[in-house]
Scaffold this motif. Structure first.
Motif, PDB file in Angstrom:
ATOM      1  N   ILE A  55       6.803   9.166   4.639  1.00  0.00           N
ATOM      2  CA  ILE A  55       5.691   9.049   3.842  1.00  0.00           C
ATOM      3  C   ILE A  55       5.638  10.046   2.557  1.00  0.00           C
ATOM      4  N   LYS A  56       6.178  11.362   2.967  1.00  0.00           N
ATOM      5  CA  LYS A  56       6.280  12.233   1.873  1.00  0.00           C
ATOM      6  C   LYS A  56       7.306  11.842   0.977  1.00  0.00           C
ATOM      7  N   ILE A 102       8.112   9.185  -4.461  1.00  0.00           N
ATOM      8  CA  ILE A 102       8.558   8.162  -5.674  1.00  0.00           C
ATOM      9  C   ILE A 102       7.485   7.800  -6.257  1.00  0.00           C
ATOM     10  N   GLN A 103       6.236   7.580  -5.692  1.00  0.00           N
ATOM     11  CA  GLN A 103       5.203   7.272  -6.284  1.00  0.00           C
ATOM     12  C   GLN A 103       4.781   8.140  -7.422  1.00  0.00           C
ATOM     13  N   GLU A 104       5.030   9.451  -7.470  1.00  0.00           N
ATOM     14  CA  GLU A 104       4.586  10.181  -8.752  1.00  0.00           C
ATOM     15  C   GLU A 104       5.132   9.686  -9.956  1.00  0.00           C
ATOM     16  N   LYS A 105       6.276   8.828  -9.761  1.00  0.00           N
ATOM     17  CA  LYS A 105       6.972   8.355 -11.153  1.00  0.00           C
ATOM     18  C   LYS A 105       6.781   6.822 -11.128  1.00  0.00           C
ATOM     19  N   TYR A 106       6.758   6.079 -10.077  1.00  0.00           N
ATOM     20  CA  TYR A 106       6.684   4.528 -10.265  1.00  0.00           C
ATOM     21  C   TYR A 106       6.002   3.974  -8.954  1.00  0.00           C
ATOM     22  N   GLN A 107       5.315   2.912  -9.558  1.00  0.00           N
ATOM     23  CA  GLN A 107       4.762   2.033  -8.549  1.00  0.00           C
ATOM     24  C   GLN A 107       5.631   1.219  -7.621  1.00  0.00           C
ATOM     25  N   ILE A 108       5.589   1.270  -6.196  1.00  0.00           N
ATOM     26  CA  ILE A 108       6.430   0.806  -5.446  1.00  0.00           C
ATOM     27  C   ILE A 108       5.727  -0.610  -5.219  1.00  0.00           C
ATOM     28  N   LYS A 109       6.502  -1.444  -5.851  1.00  0.00           N
ATOM     29  CA  LYS A 109       6.266  -2.967  -5.883  1.00  0.00           C
ATOM     30  C   LYS A 109       6.421  -3.605  -4.348  1.00  0.00           C
ATOM     31  N   LYS A 110       7.634  -3.199  -3.718  1.00  0.00           N
ATOM     32  CA  LYS A 110       8.083  -3.744  -2.302  1.00  0.00           C
ATOM     33  C   LYS A 110       8.916  -2.634  -1.646  1.00  0.00           C
ATOM     34  N   PHE A 111       8.929  -2.477  -0.393  1.00  0.00           N
ATOM     35  CA  PHE A 111       9.864  -1.959   0.307  1.00  0.00           C
ATOM     36  C   PHE A 111      10.762  -2.619   1.263  1.00  0.00           C
ATOM     37  N   ILE A 112      12.169  -2.427   1.232  1.00  0.00           N
ATOM     38  CA  ILE A 112      13.080  -3.189   1.947  1.00  0.00           C
ATOM     39  C   ILE A 112      13.548  -2.223   3.124  1.00  0.00           C
ATOM     40  N   ALA A 116       5.470   2.722   5.139  1.00  0.00           N
ATOM     41  CA  ALA A 116       5.102   1.715   4.115  1.00  0.00           C
ATOM     42  C   ALA A 116       3.854   0.918   4.648  1.00  0.00           C
ATOM     43  N   LYS A 117       3.691   0.783   5.695  1.00  0.00           N
ATOM     44  CA  LYS A 117       2.591   0.007   6.420  1.00  0.00           C
ATOM     45  C   LYS A 117       1.368   0.965   6.348  1.00  0.00           C
ATOM     46  N   GLU A 118       1.642   2.144   6.622  1.00  0.00           N
ATOM     47  CA  GLU A 118       0.363   3.150   6.494  1.00  0.00           C
ATOM     48  C   GLU A 118      -0.122   3.386   5.181  1.00  0.00           C
ATOM     49  N   LEU A 119       0.946   3.342   4.245  1.00  0.00           N
ATOM     50  CA  LEU A 119       0.534   3.549   2.955  1.00  0.00           C
ATOM     51  C   LEU A 119       0.276   2.492   2.216  1.00  0.00           C
ATOM     52  N   LYS A 120      -0.038   1.075   2.863  1.00  0.00           N
ATOM     53  CA  LYS A 120      -0.200  -0.276   2.415  1.00  0.00           C
ATOM     54  C   LYS A 120       0.595  -0.914   1.345  1.00  0.00           C
ATOM     55  N   ILE A 121       1.995  -0.515   1.460  1.00  0.00           N
ATOM     56  CA  ILE A 121       3.105  -0.664   0.546  1.00  0.00           C
ATOM     57  C   ILE A 121       3.686  -1.998   1.373  1.00  0.00           C
ATOM     58  N   SER A 122       3.635  -3.371   0.573  1.00  0.00           N
ATOM     59  CA  SER A 122       4.296  -4.373   0.847  1.00  0.00           C
ATOM     60  C   SER A 122       5.803  -4.245   1.260  1.00  0.00           C
TER      61      SER A 122
END
Length: 92
Positions: free
Chosen positions: A35-36, A41-51, A66-72
């Motif tokens: 999560i950290k 990463i989210q300080e500079k980028y919007q995470i569109k998807k995680f693989i 990713a699930k906890e942060l509601k990242i696809s």
């Protein structure tokens, strides 16, 4: 903000926790670390998807994060029944 796709893979439980199975406490510690990493990463980028490769250990922890942060996210398994030799708790 610029969008990005993030992927991660890492060590399995024996390399992380000195056993093939790890406790809920250690799973939580690993997920919290992931999560950290996502938040950094989210300080500079919007995470569109995680693989994630979905393997037991760090791969799973990053998927939980990713699930906890509601990242696809997508789990990309290298072959069917990859989890067949994992401990039962880790297959869930």
């Amino acid at each position: 903000m610029k969008q990005t796709i993030v992927a991660a893979t890492g060590h399995r439980p024996p390399q992380i926790f000195e056993s093939n199975h790890y406790s809920k406490e250690n799973q939580t510690k690993l997920k919290d670390f992931a999560i950290k990493c996502f938040q950094k990463i989210q300080e500079k980028y919007q995470i569109k998807k995680f693989i994630s490769g979905g393997a037991n250990g760090f791969d799973q922890a990053t998927a939980w994060a990713a699930k906890e942060l509601k990242i696809s996210f997508d789990i990309v398994l290298p072959f069917k029944e990859m989890d067949a030799k994992w401990p039962t708790d880790s297959q869930k």
